[in-house]
Motif scaffolding. Structure first.
Motif, PDB file in Angstrom:
ATOM      1  N   GLY A 172     -26.654  58.300  43.058  1.00 15.12           N
ATOM      2  CA  GLY A 172     -26.533  59.523  43.832  1.00 15.12           C
ATOM      3  C   GLY A 172     -25.222  60.236  43.597  1.00 15.12           C
ATOM      4  N   ILE A 173     -25.167  61.521  43.978  1.00  8.66           N
ATOM      5  CA  ILE A 173     -23.963  62.336  43.855  1.00  8.66           C
ATOM      6  C   ILE A 173     -23.822  63.201  45.105  1.00  8.66           C
ATOM      7  CG2 ILE A 173     -23.663  62.425  41.351  1.00  8.66           C
ATOM      8  CD1 ILE A 173     -25.465  64.781  41.199  1.00  8.66           C
ATOM      9  N   PHE A 174     -22.562  63.446  45.493  1.00  6.19           N
ATOM     10  CA  PHE A 174     -22.255  64.206  46.706  1.00  6.19           C
ATOM     11  C   PHE A 174     -20.962  64.977  46.474  1.00  6.19           C
ATOM     12  CE2 PHE A 174     -19.553  64.259  50.522  1.00  6.19           C
ATOM     13  CZ  PHE A 174     -20.326  65.017  51.388  1.00  6.19           C
ATOM     14  N   GLU A 175     -20.889  66.212  46.977  1.00  4.51           N
ATOM     15  CA  GLU A 175     -19.664  66.996  46.841  1.00  4.51           C
ATOM     16  C   GLU A 175     -19.014  67.187  48.206  1.00  4.51           C
ATOM     17  OE1 GLU A 175     -18.047  71.104  44.733  1.00  4.51           O
ATOM     18  OE2 GLU A 175     -20.130  70.998  45.400  1.00  4.51           O
ATOM     19  N   ASP A 176     -17.708  66.900  48.285  1.00  4.77           N
ATOM     20  CA  ASP A 176     -17.011  67.083  49.552  1.00  4.77           C
ATOM     21  C   ASP A 176     -16.451  68.499  49.653  1.00  4.77           C
ATOM     22  OD1 ASP A 176     -14.559  67.204  48.150  1.00  4.77           O
ATOM     23  OD2 ASP A 176     -14.164  65.066  48.439  1.00  4.77           O
ATOM     24  N   SER A 177     -15.785  68.802  50.764  1.00  4.00           N
ATOM     25  CA  SER A 177     -15.303  70.153  51.026  1.00  4.00           C
ATOM     26  C   SER A 177     -14.157  70.568  50.107  1.00  4.00           C
ATOM     27  CB  SER A 177     -14.848  70.269  52.482  1.00  4.00           C
ATOM     28  OG  SER A 177     -13.834  69.318  52.768  1.00  4.00           O
ATOM     29  N   SER A 178     -13.522  69.607  49.450  1.00  4.43           N
ATOM     30  CA  SER A 178     -12.437  69.914  48.513  1.00  4.43           C
ATOM     31  C   SER A 178     -12.927  70.107  47.092  1.00  4.43           C
ATOM     32  CB  SER A 178     -11.374  68.801  48.552  1.00  4.43           C
ATOM     33  OG  SER A 178     -10.798  68.694  49.848  1.00  4.43           O
ATOM     34  N   GLY A 179     -14.241  69.996  46.896  1.00  5.72           N
ATOM     35  CA  GLY A 179     -14.803  70.177  45.568  1.00  5.72           C
ATOM     36  C   GLY A 179     -14.836  68.928  44.719  1.00  5.72           C
ATOM     37  N   ASN A 180     -14.518  67.770  45.321  1.00 10.28           N
ATOM     38  CA  ASN A 180     -14.622  66.506  44.597  1.00 10.28           C
ATOM     39  C   ASN A 180     -16.057  66.002  44.623  1.00 10.28           C
ATOM     40  OD1 ASN A 180     -11.680  66.124  44.185  1.00 10.28           O
ATOM     41  ND2 ASN A 180     -11.664  65.917  46.418  1.00 10.28           N
ATOM     42  N   VAL A 181     -16.546  65.583  43.471  1.00 13.80           N
ATOM     43  CA  VAL A 181     -17.896  65.030  43.384  1.00 13.80           C
ATOM     44  C   VAL A 181     -17.815  63.515  43.444  1.00 13.80           C
ATOM     45  CG1 VAL A 181     -19.974  64.821  41.963  1.00 13.80           C
ATOM     46  CG2 VAL A 181     -18.724  66.989  42.028  1.00 13.80           C
ATOM     47  N   TRP A 182     -18.492  62.959  44.421  1.00  4.54           N
ATOM     48  CA  TRP A 182     -18.559  61.510  44.573  1.00  4.54           C
ATOM     49  C   TRP A 182     -19.788  61.012  43.837  1.00  4.54           C
ATOM     50  CZ3 TRP A 182     -15.156  58.590  47.874  1.00  4.54           C
ATOM     51  CH2 TRP A 182     -14.164  59.374  48.476  1.00  4.54           C
ATOM     52  N   ILE A 183     -19.592  60.044  42.974  1.00  7.29           N
ATOM     53  CA  ILE A 183     -20.656  59.502  42.126  1.00  7.29           C
ATOM     54  C   ILE A 183     -20.757  58.006  42.384  1.00  7.29           C
ATOM     55  CG2 ILE A 183     -21.476  59.201  39.761  1.00  7.29           C
ATOM     56  CD1 ILE A 183     -19.624  61.574  38.991  1.00  7.29           C
ATOM     57  N   TRP A 184     -21.918  57.571  42.887  1.00  5.70           N
ATOM     58  CA  TRP A 184     -22.066  56.137  43.091  1.00  5.70           C
ATOM     59  C   TRP A 184     -23.135  55.580  42.170  1.00  5.70           C
ATOM     60  CZ3 TRP A 184     -23.086  59.816  46.745  1.00  5.70           C
ATOM     61  CH2 TRP A 184     -24.356  59.888  47.308  1.00  5.70           C
TER      62      TRP A 184
END
Length: 366
Positions: A172-184
């Motif tokens: 999965g992938i998720f973007e936070d409010s600072s524009g960082n993409v979290w990739i697990w």
């Protein structure tokens, strides 16, 4: 067998009335299959239904069906639909067992996304970023791809180099409010991809527990990140900090958490067998929700999905119990009568919920 119901927002203010109505859609109405995988509402208010046997669109009156046609390029790439997301250009992005296709809501044509460097992979998620760009995660091949049009107007998927080491299975992938993409990943931890393209392995998660498999990531209004996974409960990291803190370990360690969602000062925690919990940012305490507050201790069961409608009512999808709404103004729970399964006498397992711009709530049941 899975069912699909629609009911209008006006029911939310009259649910205690015995006069309740529902709309059932199944293969008799034209659905490709009763095995549903994904639902979304497009910007025109149409309901899109991803099944294991094709794609359906319901406009409130009739059902249209779309299938993979091996001899036609402008068709689905595969009939097993797993992800449905609309971008900011009125394109419906359709992730399948074998690649991605794009359906234009304006010209009503399917466009195949061509994956460079190999055959189309199994798509696990699609992310439309804050800037409108699109990323897709896959199980196998490059792991993360960037989806964009080339100079000829064709949709292309090019591998995104986000780590020095190859990671083929991305869950999965998720973007936070600072524009960082979290990739697990499926078995190798979590990474962040900064706006400047810098990739960093997130420390403090998988190295302490090799079996920690991430299930969900969310962010609250203060920029705090919440990560749920197997054997780790929930880990939190405040904005600007590096280390993680385990959230209420004595209380949350026993839960199998499936999904996290933030809404107005609460982190809502969906579990496999213990219903839903709400963590209050203000009090720092857990607030369990029951199927019926009058019946203390009743186990609401497995939560498949949850959302808040336009009236701020909380809707829960419960395993073998149907759908519940939490009325924010009246502060109580009530169960929606969706009709009974003729074989089991129950409403079945509700697996997905979505609310469109017309105030209709769509419910998928098993």
């Amino acid at each position: 067998m899975r069912r699909l119901f629609a009911f209008s927002a006006f029911l939310f203010i009259s649910l205690l009335s015995p006069a309740q109505t529902s709309r059932l859609l199944n293969t008799k109405d034209g659905l490709c299959s009763t095995s549903l995988r994904a639902l979304t509402i497009d910007s025109d208010g149409n309901l899109w239904i991803g099944t294991q046997g094709g794609l359906n669109r319901y406009d409130g009156f009739s059902v249209s069906s779309y299938y993979h046609n091996p001899g036609k390029t402008s068709s689905l790439t595969n009939d097993v639909i797993q992800v449905l997301v609309e971008d900011d250009k009125r394109n419906l992005l359709i992730g399948t067992l074998n690649g991605i296709c794009v359906y234009s809501l304006d010209d009503r044509i399917f466009h195949e996304v061509v994956f460079t460097g190999g055959e189309a992979p199994n798509v696990s998620s699609i992310l439309v970023r804050h800037d409108g760009s699109v990323l897709a995660s896959t199980l196998g091949h490059a792991g993360v791809y960037r989806i964009e049009k080339n100079e000829n107007g064709d949709f292309m998927a090019s591998p995104l180099k986000w780590s020095e080491e190859p990671h083929k299975d991305v869950s999965g992938i998720f973007e936070d409010s600072s524009g960082n993409v979290w990739i697990w990943t499926d078995n190798d931890g979590v990474f962040t991809l900064a706006p400047d393209g810098t990739s960093t392995r997130v420390k403090g998660i998988s190295e302490n527990n090799e079996r920690a498999r991430i299930s969900s990531i969310c962010e609250d209004s203060f920029g705090t990140i919440y990560i749920a996974g197997r054997n780790i409960g929930i880990l939190t990291r405040n904005k600007g900090e590096i280390g993680f803190t385990q959230l209420l370990p004595e209380q949350l360690s026993r839960y199998m958490i499936t999904r996290l969602k933030y809404h107005k000062g609460h982190i809502y925690i969906c579990t496999q067998s213990d219903g839903i919990l709400a963590y209050s940012l203000e009090s720092g305490e857990l607030e369990p929700y029951e199927v019926n507050p009058k019946e203390s201790g009743q186990n609401p069961g497995r939560i498949y999905d949850m959302l808040f409608d336009q009236s701020d009512n909380l809707l829960l999808a419960l395993d073998h119990k149907g759908v519940q709404i939490y009325y924010s103004e009246n502060d109580f729970l009530t169960e929606i009568g969706l009709g009974e399964n003729s074989e089991t006498g129950s409403a079945g397992a509700t697996t997905y919920l979505s609310v469109n711009g017309k105030g209709q709530t769509w419910v998928s049941t098993e």
